[in-house]
Design an enzyme around this catalytic site. Structure first.
Site, mmCIF file in Angstrom:
data_model
loop_
_atom_site.group_PDB
_atom_site.id
_atom_site.type_symbol
_atom_site.label_atom_id
_atom_site.label_comp_id
_atom_site.label_asym_id
_atom_site.label_seq_id
_atom_site.Cartn_x
_atom_site.Cartn_y
_atom_site.Cartn_z
ATOM 1 C CB CYS A 189 -0.973 -0.037 1.183
ATOM 2 S SG CYS A 189 -2.306 1.188 1.073
ATOM 3 C CG HIS B 90 -3.880 -3.409 3.219
ATOM 4 N ND1 HIS B 90 -2.907 -2.930 4.073
ATOM 5 C CD2 HIS B 90 -4.488 -2.321 2.690
ATOM 6 C CE1 HIS B 90 -2.929 -1.602 4.061
ATOM 7 N NE2 HIS B 90 -3.873 -1.209 3.231
ATOM 8 C CD GLU C 250 -1.632 -5.989 5.687
ATOM 9 O OE1 GLU C 250 -1.837 -4.808 6.003
ATOM 10 O OE2 GLU C 250 -1.260 -6.335 4.544
#
Length: 529
Positions: A90, A178, A180
């Site tokens: 990001c 993202h 994660e």
């Protein structure tokens, strides 16, 4: 009070450079799920200090800023010249692009939430074999419009013409989304591929290796003749910390269980039975209930409670040391205090550079400055799931390692208001009912923990029998989490909630209302105080 830097015994870290991301700690945890050690560092850390940590790789986190903002966090270009693999996420993806000569544009096409990622014909290592498109989680305004020289664009979205790129020769890559978060279903696999295939790292951060490293670290810190004392709270953290130290120094460790009167029903008996049976450790139990209640008399402010409990806990230890020394060789002393501090504890207490102090943690900031022990914190770099894995590796029973978290200050921080014996008995009874019903419903593996909170300074109007009552509300705070860094409130079935509420209001005097806390973390912490 002194502490050893536990990072000295850790393997080369994958460093997560934090640009103000909400998920920086989550990124570190995802790296550890690939069996690689990871730490979070602030973006303000000088490049020479980063290099001194001898990183195995760098991950540049997301962040709330625009790269065009005057106060935007900057990426030290020197970090890209360390010769280690780099992965941008990001904001980190955009900062990396700018630093290497690519272009970040204000396209006016913002993307927030679930987004469809279109995989290019040259999918690269990270997205190969994942189909033509996949769902990802986006949160950006600016977009990369041109990749740096030498990088191959591997994915795009409607709002991001360059949503992923790779340069295998430099062992560098990045994504606009993202990976994660769970909302990017294939994100963990993308992260794994970067770490193991692009970066070529060896996954050696396993429960067995962690335990061996920590035991050796404790031996080195305490030495061949040092003696240690460990306070057991009844929870998994202190139990695993004590088991590690016991394995390292044997009978030179004495465990002390301070009954401060802030325990849940049956906890003292559980510690005296389960822990000793599992480890064979020396255990001394001291009854300090009266001393703690005296210190807490009239105290209502949450931080003051934590400080008072932490201070009295240490004084109780000092009183217990005299008894421990009676069994020690002549002239010896107890110089080391073992604590079950975890990585999230350190983060919440502002223990890392650039972090805000959310609240003083009972294992970190609640100790007096004049404490006479050197701290031994073998779990300081671990998340809760890693602690449980180490506990199982050490042979501790499930009754200990699978136990739901319970704070060191105990019920003292679950009573909103002054702590008194009567209020403790009220909360203890309500807590026992809630735990029993959740267990009976088979929800122990679903719930991370369920604090039961007594609003002691609140009077709620009720009707019980034929009369009007003024009782106290009880709050149920069930949460689901992986590591306590973030948490969501648990959707407990209504019939279970009904049983808990009915039993508490019928069986616990002074309680006429039960309410459910449906706040996630953030914004609310798991404990109320």
């Amino acid at each position: 009070m002194t502490q050893q830097d536990p990072a000295a015994a850790a393997p080369r870290p994958v460093l997560v450079v934090d640009f103000g991301a909400q998920y920086a700690q989550l990124i570190a945890r995802r790296v550890r799920e690939v069996n690689l050690y990871s730490e979070v560092i602030p973006h303000t850390m000088p490049a020479d200090e980063v290099a001194a940590k001898n990183p195995a790789a760098l991950i540049l986190s997301g962040g709330p800023s625009s790269v065009y903002a005057d106060d935007a966090p900057s990426l030290h270009p020197e970090l890209l010249e360390l010769g280690v693999p780099v992965f941008g996420i990001c904001y980190g993806f955009q900062a990396m692009t700018q630093a290497m000569g690519g272009t970040v544009a204000k396209t006016g096409l913002r993307e927030y939430g679930r987004t469809e990622l279109q995989i290019q014909s040259e999918a690269g290592v990270l997205h190969e074999g994942m189909g033509e498109s996949q769902q990802v989680w986006m949160s950006h305004g600016d977009s990369v419009s041109e990749a740096p020289e030498g990088f191959t664009v591997t994915a795009r979205t409607e709002g991001a013409p360059v949503a992923a790129f790779e340069c295998p020769e430099k062992r560098m890559a990045g994504v606009q989304y993202h990976p994660e978060v769970l909302h990017s279903p294939k994100g963990q696999e993308v992260l794994r591929r970067f770490l193991l295939e692009t970066a070529g790292l060896e996954p050696t951060w396993t429960a067995g290796n962690i335990a061996e490293q920590l035991i050796e670290q404790v031996r080195e810190q305490i030495g061949d003749e040092g003696r240690a004392i460990c306070g057991l709270s009844g929870g998994v953290d202190s139990a695993v910390a004590a088991a590690l130290v016991q394995r390292a120094i044997g009978d030179r460790l004495t465990c002390v269980f301070v009954d401060h009167g802030l325990l849940r029903a049956g906890e003292r008996e559980q510690v005296e039975k389960d822990f000793v049976a599992a480890t064979g450790a020396k255990l001394v139990t001291v009854d300090e209930r009266e001393a703690f209640l005296q210190k807490l008399a009239g105290v209502t402010e949450p931080e003051a409670k934590r400080k008072a409990i932490g201070a009295e806990f240490i004084r109780s230890f000092e009183r217990a040391v005299a008894g421990v020394l009676a069994d020690a060789p002549e002239g010896s002393s107890v110089d080391f205090l073992v604590q079950g501090t975890l990585y999230p504890d350190v983060v919440e207490s502002g223990g890392g550079t650039g972090t805000a102090n959310i609240k003083s943690h009972h294992n970190v900031g609640g100790l007096p400055d004049d404490v006479e022990f050197e701290l031994v914190e073998p779990l300081r770099l671990l998340f809760k799931d890693e602690v449980r894995a180490v506990g199982r590796e050490l042979g501790l029973p499930e009754e200990i390692v699978a136990r739901q978290p319970f704070p060191g200050p105990g019920l003292g921080i679950r009573i909103i208001g002054e702590v008194t014996e009567d209020r403790l008995e009220t909360l203890r009874a309500a807590d026992a009912i809630a735990r029993a019903e959740l267990t009976a419903a088979g929800l122990d593996d679903v719930i991370w923990q369920c604090p039961v909170v007594l609003l002691a300074d609140v009077r709620s109007v009720g009707v019980q029998g034929d009369g009007r009552t003024y009782g106290h509300p009880i709050v149920l705070r069930p949460v689901s989490s992986e590591d306590a860094m973030t948490a969501d409130w648990t959707r407990i079935p209504f019939d279970v909630l009904e049983k808990i509420s009915t039993r508490i209001t019928n069986e616990v005097e002074e309680v006429n209302r039960v309410v459910l806390d449906v706040t996630s973390k953030p914004p609310g912490t798991i404990e109320w105080e």
